[in-house]
Design a protein around this motif. Structure first.
Motif, PDB file in Angstrom:
ATOM      1  N   UNK A 143       0.839  -1.195   0.000  1.00 11.13           N
ATOM      2  CA  UNK A 143       0.000   0.000   0.000  1.00 11.13           C
ATOM      3  C   UNK A 143       0.880   1.253   0.000  1.00 11.13           C
ATOM      4  N   UNK A 144       0.354   2.381  -0.509  1.00  8.97           N
ATOM      5  CA  UNK A 144       1.153   3.617  -0.561  1.00  8.97           C
ATOM      6  C   UNK A 144       1.700   4.050   0.790  1.00  8.97           C
ATOM      7  N   UNK A 145       0.972   3.776   1.861  1.00 12.42           N
ATOM      8  CA  UNK A 145       1.433   4.187   3.198  1.00 12.42           C
ATOM      9  C   UNK A 145       2.467   3.276   3.806  1.00 12.42           C
ATOM     10  N   UNK A 146       2.832   2.196   3.094  1.00 18.06           N
ATOM     11  CA  UNK A 146       3.828   1.277   3.618  1.00 18.06           C
ATOM     12  C   UNK A 146       3.199   0.079   4.300  1.00 18.06           C
ATOM     13  N   UNK A 147       4.016  -0.932   4.584  1.00 16.61           N
ATOM     14  CA  UNK A 147       3.565  -2.171   5.210  1.00 16.61           C
ATOM     15  C   UNK A 147       4.085  -2.244   6.639  1.00 16.61           C
ATOM     16  N   UNK A 148       3.289  -2.839   7.525  1.00 15.11           N
ATOM     17  CA  UNK A 148       3.675  -2.889   8.935  1.00 15.11           C
ATOM     18  C   UNK A 148       2.954  -4.030   9.643  1.00 15.11           C
ATOM     19  N   UNK A 149       3.507  -4.411  10.787  1.00 12.56           N
ATOM     20  CA  UNK A 149       2.846  -5.305  11.740  1.00 12.56           C
ATOM     21  C   UNK A 149       2.614  -4.510  13.007  1.00 12.56           C
ATOM     22  N   UNK A 150       1.356  -4.446  13.451  1.00 11.47           N
ATOM     23  CA  UNK A 150       0.990  -3.674  14.639  1.00 11.47           C
ATOM     24  C   UNK A 150       0.641  -4.586  15.805  1.00 11.47           C
ATOM     25  N   UNK A 151       1.109  -4.237  16.980  1.00  8.65           N
ATOM     26  CA  UNK A 151       0.597  -4.825  18.217  1.00  8.65           C
ATOM     27  C   UNK A 151      -0.389  -3.828  18.807  1.00  8.65           C
ATOM     28  N   UNK A 152      -1.659  -4.216  18.835  1.00  4.38           N
ATOM     29  CA  UNK A 152      -2.715  -3.405  19.429  1.00  4.38           C
ATOM     30  C   UNK A 152      -3.213  -4.160  20.652  1.00  4.38           C
ATOM     31  N   UNK A 153      -3.247  -3.509  21.803  1.00  2.00           N
ATOM     32  CA  UNK A 153      -3.614  -4.215  23.037  1.00  2.00           C
ATOM     33  C   UNK A 153      -4.261  -3.243  24.014  1.00  2.00           C
ATOM     34  N   UNK A 154      -5.538  -3.442  24.261  1.00  2.00           N
ATOM     35  CA  UNK A 154      -6.283  -2.551  25.157  1.00  2.00           C
ATOM     36  C   UNK A 154      -5.874  -2.750  26.609  1.00  2.00           C
ATOM     37  N   UNK A 155      -5.817  -3.996  27.071  1.00  2.00           N
ATOM     38  CA  UNK A 155      -5.565  -4.264  28.493  1.00  2.00           C
ATOM     39  C   UNK A 155      -4.101  -4.537  28.803  1.00  2.00           C
ATOM     40  N   UNK A 156      -3.330  -4.805  27.792  1.00  2.00           N
ATOM     41  CA  UNK A 156      -1.885  -5.017  27.923  1.00  2.00           C
ATOM     42  C   UNK A 156      -1.521  -6.122  28.908  1.00  2.00           C
ATOM     43  N   UNK A 157      -2.236  -7.242  28.808  1.00  2.00           N
ATOM     44  CA  UNK A 157      -1.898  -8.414  29.615  1.00  2.00           C
ATOM     45  C   UNK A 157      -0.992  -9.369  28.837  1.00  2.00           C
ATOM     46  N   UNK A 158      -0.830  -9.129  27.547  1.00  2.00           N
ATOM     47  CA  UNK A 158       0.084  -9.927  26.737  1.00  2.00           C
ATOM     48  C   UNK A 158       1.394  -9.183  26.560  1.00  2.00           C
ATOM     49  N   UNK A 159       2.094  -9.470  25.488  1.00  2.00           N
ATOM     50  CA  UNK A 159       3.347  -8.769  25.254  1.00  2.00           C
ATOM     51  C   UNK A 159       4.180  -9.436  24.177  1.00  2.00           C
ATOM     52  N   UNK A 160       5.333  -8.806  23.888  1.00  2.00           N
ATOM     53  CA  UNK A 160       6.275  -9.304  22.896  1.00  2.00           C
ATOM     54  C   UNK A 160       7.675  -9.268  23.480  1.00  2.00           C
ATOM     55  N   UNK A 161       8.550 -10.125  22.941  1.00  2.00           N
ATOM     56  CA  UNK A 161       9.956 -10.077  23.326  1.00  2.00           C
ATOM     57  C   UNK A 161      10.784 -10.848  22.310  1.00  2.00           C
ATOM     58  N   UNK A 162      12.032 -10.453  22.180  1.00  2.00           N
ATOM     59  CA  UNK A 162      12.981 -11.236  21.401  1.00  2.00           C
ATOM     60  C   UNK A 162      13.481 -12.365  22.279  1.00  2.00           C
ATOM     61  N   UNK A 163      13.489 -13.558  21.739  1.00  2.00           N
ATOM     62  CA  UNK A 163      13.821 -14.723  22.555  1.00  2.00           C
ATOM     63  C   UNK A 163      14.745 -15.660  21.807  1.00  2.00           C
ATOM     64  N   UNK A 164      15.630 -16.298  22.560  1.00  2.00           N
ATOM     65  CA  UNK A 164      16.455 -17.363  21.983  1.00  2.00           C
ATOM     66  C   UNK A 164      15.592 -18.599  21.773  1.00  2.00           C
TER      67      UNK A 164
END
Length: 340
Positions: A143-164
């Protein structure tokens, strides 16, 4: 919380949209979902920038994106987390996925979720509760605006991390979507799930059959069998005509085997229609809702007639969780004193 069918629907979308894509830069709008990241948001951003995503894998309810440096971006959706792709052109689904949808249609399943998501695919560029955005290196067709992956989280009980990635305890593939025998370090305690062909069903039945714990509690034990939460535990128990309070040791091998089979069948049907959505909090990677809620037989139907016998369903608390059941089809365990 999203369970196996919902998380698998997300994984499939991520695999189609992100495999082979390179992260250009990372935008952290709120650091709280990265609270488990060693080195904090700065280390997260540095570690992802320039890395190529080689696939999308799931074990139970945990997702991860393997990277070209041998690490992985692990994500847990928690109660309200969403991983949304934007601006990309997806690869077509594999033949196995298309065949599963065809089989579900033949069985009379509602496949509304398989229609193009015309109302939800046009995702906002700046959604509410956007926490982290991974900007992807541009490709023809984006798309003209570019490509992305979004994390959307209302309650923020999950999360992301770099892991071995560490070797799997049994030497088999880490999870659905990968043949490599590795899992994120934080996932080594997570058992295989009921849709995993490498799950040792006999061992699960034997462990459950030796336990005095309520069988619903056993179904929810991610160290015994992963991916089952409150929704599909209630559905599997209803389908097998087993009350969740019965101890594993009081059901017998045949009964436990049927319960596992029935629960797996329910999750397979749910996956074919995108999982179960009750509100806007659960959507797949393309922003589409799942439609299995209209086929639920037990969960969320307290006071409504049983789809088998017409008796009003009931709900009770079991080990701190709700349990909806049919008092006629699913006879509760007798109190210990009554068995003497």
């Amino acid at each position: 919380m999203p369970e196996l069918p919902e998380v698998e629907a997300v994984r499939r979308g991520l695999a189609r949209h992100l495999t082979g894509r390179t992260v250009e830069r990372v935008e952290v709008l709120d650091p709280r979902p990265l609270r488990r990241q060693e080195g904090g948001p700065q280390a997260f951003s540095r570690g992802l920038s320039g890395r190529r995503i080689t696939g999308a894998v799931r074990r139970g309810k945990l997702l991860w994106l393997p990277l070209d440096d041998g690490r992985a971006l692990a994500a847990h959706l928690g109660m309200s987390g969403q991983l949304l792709v934007r601006g990309t052109v997806a690869s077509p689904p594999p033949e196995a996925e298309r065949r599963a949808v065809t089989d579900a249609s033949a069985d009379g399943a509602d496949l509304t979720a398989q229609r193009p998501p015309s109302l939800v695919r046009d995702l906002s560029v700046h959604p509410r509760h956007l926490r982290v955005r991974l900007h992807l290196v541009a490709r023809p067709g984006d798309a003209p605006g570019g490509a992305a992956l979004d994390l959307v989280d209302q309650r923020m009980l999950g999360g992301m991390r770099l892991s071995a990635l560490v070797p799997t305890p049994d030497g088999g593939p880490g999870g659905e979507g990968s043949a490599e025998p590795g899992v994120p370090a934080e996932a080594t305690h997570i058992a295989r799930d009921l849709l995993d062909p490498l799950l040792d069903r006999q061992a699960v039945q034997e462990r459950a059959g030796r336990s005095a714990r309520a069988v619903k509690t056993l179904l929810l034990d991610q160290g015994l069998v992963s991916g089952v939460g409150n929704i599909y535990a209630d559905e599997g128990l209803w389908a097998a005509r087993v009350h969740g309070s019965r101890p594993g040791s009081g059901i017998g091998p045949a009964g436990l085997g049927e319960l596992l089979d029935r629960t797996a069948q329910v999750m397979t049907r749910a996956l074919a229609v995108g999982g179960t959505s009750f509100d806007a909090l659960y959507v797949d990677a393309e922003g589409a809702a799942g439609y299995f809620a209209r086929e639920l037989a037990a969960y969320g139907r307290a006071g409504r007639p049983c789809r088998r016998c017409g008796t009003a369903l009931r709900t009770e608390r079991l080990a701190g969780r709700s349990h909806t059941f049919c008092p006629r089809c699913q006879v509760p365990a007798r109190p210990t004193s009554a068995r003497r």
